[in-house]
Design a protein around this motif. Sequence first.
Motif, PDB file in Angstrom:
ATOM      1  N   ASN A  88       0.852  -1.175   0.000  1.00 36.91           N
ATOM      2  CA  ASN A  88       0.000   0.000   0.000  1.00 36.91           C
ATOM      3  C   ASN A  88       0.892   1.230   0.000  1.00 36.91           C
ATOM      4  O   ASN A  88       1.625   1.471   0.957  1.00 36.91           O
ATOM      5  CB  ASN A  88      -0.923   0.000   1.212  1.00 36.91           C
ATOM      6  N   VAL A  89       0.849   1.992  -1.076  1.00 34.89           N
ATOM      7  CA  VAL A  89       1.706   3.157  -1.247  1.00 34.89           C
ATOM      8  C   VAL A  89       1.413   4.218  -0.197  1.00 34.89           C
ATOM      9  O   VAL A  89       2.327   4.779   0.413  1.00 34.89           O
ATOM     10  CB  VAL A  89       1.536   3.757  -2.666  1.00 34.89           C
ATOM     11  N   ASP A  90       0.122   4.497   0.039  1.00 29.27           N
ATOM     12  CA  ASP A  90      -0.255   5.551   0.978  1.00 29.27           C
ATOM     13  C   ASP A  90       0.242   5.290   2.394  1.00 29.27           C
ATOM     14  O   ASP A  90       0.635   6.197   3.107  1.00 29.27           O
ATOM     15  CB  ASP A  90      -1.777   5.741   1.007  1.00 29.27           C
ATOM     16  N   LYS A  91       0.207   4.031   2.812  1.00 29.41           N
ATOM     17  CA  LYS A  91       0.621   3.664   4.172  1.00 29.41           C
ATOM     18  C   LYS A  91       2.061   3.152   4.236  1.00 29.41           C
ATOM     19  O   LYS A  91       2.569   2.889   5.313  1.00 29.41           O
ATOM     20  CB  LYS A  91      -0.309   2.584   4.731  1.00 29.41           C
ATOM     21  N   HIS A  92       2.715   3.016   3.094  1.00 26.34           N
ATOM     22  CA  HIS A  92       4.042   2.401   2.999  1.00 26.34           C
ATOM     23  C   HIS A  92       4.046   1.093   3.790  1.00 26.34           C
ATOM     24  O   HIS A  92       4.767   0.923   4.774  1.00 26.34           O
ATOM     25  CB  HIS A  92       5.137   3.344   3.482  1.00 26.34           C
ATOM     26  N   ALA A  93       3.166   0.166   3.364  1.00 23.69           N
ATOM     27  CA  ALA A  93       2.986  -1.082   4.104  1.00 23.69           C
ATOM     28  C   ALA A  93       2.949  -2.291   3.177  1.00 23.69           C
ATOM     29  O   ALA A  93       2.160  -2.327   2.229  1.00 23.69           O
ATOM     30  CB  ALA A  93       1.696  -1.013   4.906  1.00 23.69           C
ATOM     31  N   PHE A  94       3.795  -3.271   3.485  1.00 23.48           N
ATOM     32  CA  PHE A  94       3.749  -4.565   2.819  1.00 23.48           C
ATOM     33  C   PHE A  94       2.847  -5.470   3.650  1.00 23.48           C
ATOM     34  O   PHE A  94       2.895  -5.438   4.883  1.00 23.48           O
ATOM     35  CB  PHE A  94       5.152  -5.191   2.748  1.00 23.48           C
ATOM     36  N   TYR A  95       2.013  -6.285   2.972  1.00 24.71           N
ATOM     37  CA  TYR A  95       1.158  -7.203   3.710  1.00 24.71           C
ATOM     38  C   TYR A  95       0.780  -8.383   2.813  1.00 24.71           C
ATOM     39  O   TYR A  95       0.828  -8.297   1.594  1.00 24.71           O
ATOM     40  CB  TYR A  95      -0.091  -6.495   4.255  1.00 24.71           C
ATOM     41  N   GLU A  96       0.420  -9.483   3.460  1.00 27.45           N
ATOM     42  CA  GLU A  96       0.026 -10.702   2.749  1.00 27.45           C
ATOM     43  C   GLU A  96      -1.355 -10.513   2.126  1.00 27.45           C
ATOM     44  O   GLU A  96      -2.113  -9.631   2.507  1.00 27.45           O
ATOM     45  CB  GLU A  96      -0.030 -11.888   3.728  1.00 27.45           C
ATOM     46  N   ARG A  97      -1.686 -11.399   1.207  1.00 27.90           N
ATOM     47  CA  ARG A  97      -3.039 -11.419   0.650  1.00 27.90           C
ATOM     48  C   ARG A  97      -4.000 -11.950   1.716  1.00 27.90           C
ATOM     49  O   ARG A  97      -3.593 -12.672   2.619  1.00 27.90           O
ATOM     50  CB  ARG A  97      -3.091 -12.297  -0.595  1.00 27.90           C
ATOM     51  N   LYS A  98      -5.246 -11.601   1.588  1.00 27.24           N
ATOM     52  CA  LYS A  98      -6.268 -11.989   2.560  1.00 27.24           C
ATOM     53  C   LYS A  98      -6.380 -13.510   2.619  1.00 27.24           C
ATOM     54  O   LYS A  98      -6.686 -14.154   1.612  1.00 27.24           O
ATOM     55  CB  LYS A  98      -7.610 -11.371   2.169  1.00 27.24           C
ATOM     56  N   PRO A  99      -6.139 -14.115   3.808  1.00 27.54           N
ATOM     57  CA  PRO A  99      -6.135 -15.576   3.883  1.00 27.54           C
ATOM     58  C   PRO A  99      -7.526 -16.209   3.909  1.00 27.54           C
ATOM     59  O   PRO A  99      -7.705 -17.328   3.440  1.00 27.54           O
ATOM     60  CB  PRO A  99      -5.391 -15.859   5.192  1.00 27.54           C
ATOM     61  N   PHE A 100      -8.508 -15.513   4.496  1.00 23.61           N
ATOM     62  CA  PHE A 100      -9.871 -16.021   4.602  1.00 23.61           C
ATOM     63  C   PHE A 100     -10.843 -14.854   4.474  1.00 23.61           C
ATOM     64  O   PHE A 100     -10.543 -13.743   4.914  1.00 23.61           O
ATOM     65  CB  PHE A 100     -10.092 -16.724   5.953  1.00 23.61           C
ATOM     66  N   PRO A 101     -12.043 -15.084   3.925  1.00 28.48           N
ATOM     67  CA  PRO A 101     -13.009 -13.998   3.756  1.00 28.48           C
ATOM     68  C   PRO A 101     -13.376 -13.275   5.055  1.00 28.48           C
ATOM     69  O   PRO A 101     -13.673 -12.079   5.036  1.00 28.48           O
ATOM     70  CB  PRO A 101     -14.243 -14.699   3.162  1.00 28.48           C
ATOM     71  N   SER A 102     -13.353 -13.963   6.177  1.00 25.34           N
ATOM     72  CA  SER A 102     -13.774 -13.357   7.441  1.00 25.34           C
ATOM     73  C   SER A 102     -12.684 -12.530   8.120  1.00 25.34           C
ATOM     74  O   SER A 102     -12.959 -11.811   9.077  1.00 25.34           O
ATOM     75  CB  SER A 102     -14.250 -14.449   8.411  1.00 25.34           C
ATOM     76  N   TYR A 103     -11.458 -12.607   7.656  1.00 23.74           N
ATOM     77  CA  TYR A 103     -10.356 -11.873   8.284  1.00 23.74           C
ATOM     78  C   TYR A 103     -10.411 -10.392   7.892  1.00 23.74           C
ATOM     79  O   TYR A 103     -10.884 -10.047   6.815  1.00 23.74           O
ATOM     80  CB  TYR A 103      -9.019 -12.456   7.840  1.00 23.74           C
ATOM     81  N   THR A 104      -9.903  -9.529   8.770  1.00 29.69           N
ATOM     82  CA  THR A 104      -9.821  -8.102   8.476  1.00 29.69           C
ATOM     83  C   THR A 104      -8.374  -7.637   8.616  1.00 29.69           C
ATOM     84  O   THR A 104      -7.629  -8.133   9.459  1.00 29.69           O
ATOM     85  CB  THR A 104     -10.709  -7.264   9.426  1.00 29.69           C
ATOM     86  N   LEU A 105      -8.009  -6.681   7.784  1.00 31.32           N
ATOM     87  CA  LEU A 105      -6.646  -6.165   7.804  1.00 31.32           C
ATOM     88  C   LEU A 105      -6.494  -5.162   8.944  1.00 31.32           C
ATOM     89  O   LEU A 105      -7.199  -4.153   8.999  1.00 31.32           O
ATOM     90  CB  LEU A 105      -6.296  -5.507   6.472  1.00 31.32           C
ATOM     91  N   ASN A 106      -5.577  -5.443   9.857  1.00 28.63           N
ATOM     92  CA  ASN A 106      -5.292  -4.554  10.979  1.00 28.63           C
ATOM     93  C   ASN A 106      -4.469  -3.386  10.436  1.00 28.63           C
ATOM     94  O   ASN A 106      -3.354  -3.578   9.955  1.00 28.63           O
ATOM     95  CB  ASN A 106      -4.526  -5.323  12.052  1.00 28.63           C
ATOM     96  N   GLN A 107      -5.007  -2.184  10.515  1.00 32.18           N
ATOM     97  CA  GLN A 107      -4.353  -1.003   9.949  1.00 32.18           C
ATOM     98  C   GLN A 107      -3.188  -0.500  10.814  1.00 32.18           C
ATOM     99  O   GLN A 107      -2.473   0.411  10.402  1.00 32.18           O
ATOM    100  CB  GLN A 107      -5.377   0.113   9.756  1.00 32.18           C
ATOM    101  N   THR A 108      -2.989  -1.096  11.982  1.00 34.57           N
ATOM    102  CA  THR A 108      -1.867  -0.734  12.841  1.00 34.57           C
ATOM    103  C   THR A 108      -0.654  -1.620  12.577  1.00 34.57           C
ATOM    104  O   THR A 108       0.474  -1.158  12.620  1.00 34.57           O
ATOM    105  CB  THR A 108      -2.267  -0.838  14.329  1.00 34.57           C
ATOM    106  N   THR A 109      -0.904  -2.900  12.271  1.00 34.16           N
ATOM    107  CA  THR A 109       0.187  -3.852  12.068  1.00 34.16           C
ATOM    108  C   THR A 109       0.316  -4.322  10.619  1.00 34.16           C
ATOM    109  O   THR A 109       1.323  -4.888  10.238  1.00 34.16           O
ATOM    110  CB  THR A 109      -0.028  -5.106  12.932  1.00 34.16           C
ATOM    111  N   PHE A 110      -0.724  -4.155   9.849  1.00 28.07           N
ATOM    112  CA  PHE A 110      -0.830  -4.688   8.488  1.00 28.07           C
ATOM    113  C   PHE A 110      -0.653  -6.204   8.473  1.00 28.07           C
ATOM    114  O   PHE A 110      -0.039  -6.789   7.597  1.00 28.07           O
ATOM    115  CB  PHE A 110       0.092  -3.962   7.510  1.00 28.07           C
ATOM    116  N   LEU A 111      -1.251  -6.823   9.492  1.00 28.11           N
ATOM    117  CA  LEU A 111      -1.402  -8.273   9.564  1.00 28.11           C
ATOM    118  C   LEU A 111      -2.905  -8.550   9.555  1.00 28.11           C
ATOM    119  O   LEU A 111      -3.701  -7.705   9.959  1.00 28.11           O
ATOM    120  CB  LEU A 111      -0.771  -8.823  10.851  1.00 28.11           C
ATOM    121  N   TRP A 112      -3.307  -9.730   9.109  1.00 29.79           N
ATOM    122  CA  TRP A 112      -4.721 -10.093   9.035  1.00 29.79           C
ATOM    123  C   TRP A 112      -5.182 -10.646  10.372  1.00 29.79           C
ATOM    124  O   TRP A 112      -4.566 -11.541  10.926  1.00 29.79           O
ATOM    125  CB  TRP A 112      -4.946 -11.112   7.926  1.00 29.79           C
TER     126      TRP A 112
END
Length: 143
Positions: A88-112
Amino acid sequence: MAHYAKVITDNNIAGIGSTITDNVVHEVIVADSSFFDDFVDTVPGRWVLTKKGMVGGVLWNPDGTQASDQSGVGTMGYNYAGTGMLYNVDKHAFYERKPFPSYTLNQTTFLWDPPIPYPSSGDWKWDEEAYQADNTKGWVVEP
């Protein structure tokens, strides 16, 4: 030597509501910054600095302990980049693809984050079908 991730725009990123600020990591290299002085790049995109040991916005030592010097972690991309990860360019954050439909991306850690916290002990795995059938369940004991 530093680690650099080549990020390219992909307007067809599935499952994340793709925007122009979401990019895919094409490759990761180790190089001196001077490498790019004469480098002729034939793949559209840009190179972004990434830091080995970054997980969830925290820098970790190779032995699994938290690094004592956390200065500058905000410039290190939240997570160490890997091929196929998103950026994500705006947040300068690398993160994995969404592992499951019910997971949400934590905007503090950029972990699901799963919708139900991980149990405190035991060896568990996520079962999306169990969660979709009953949203109070989801973690099942590993066989």
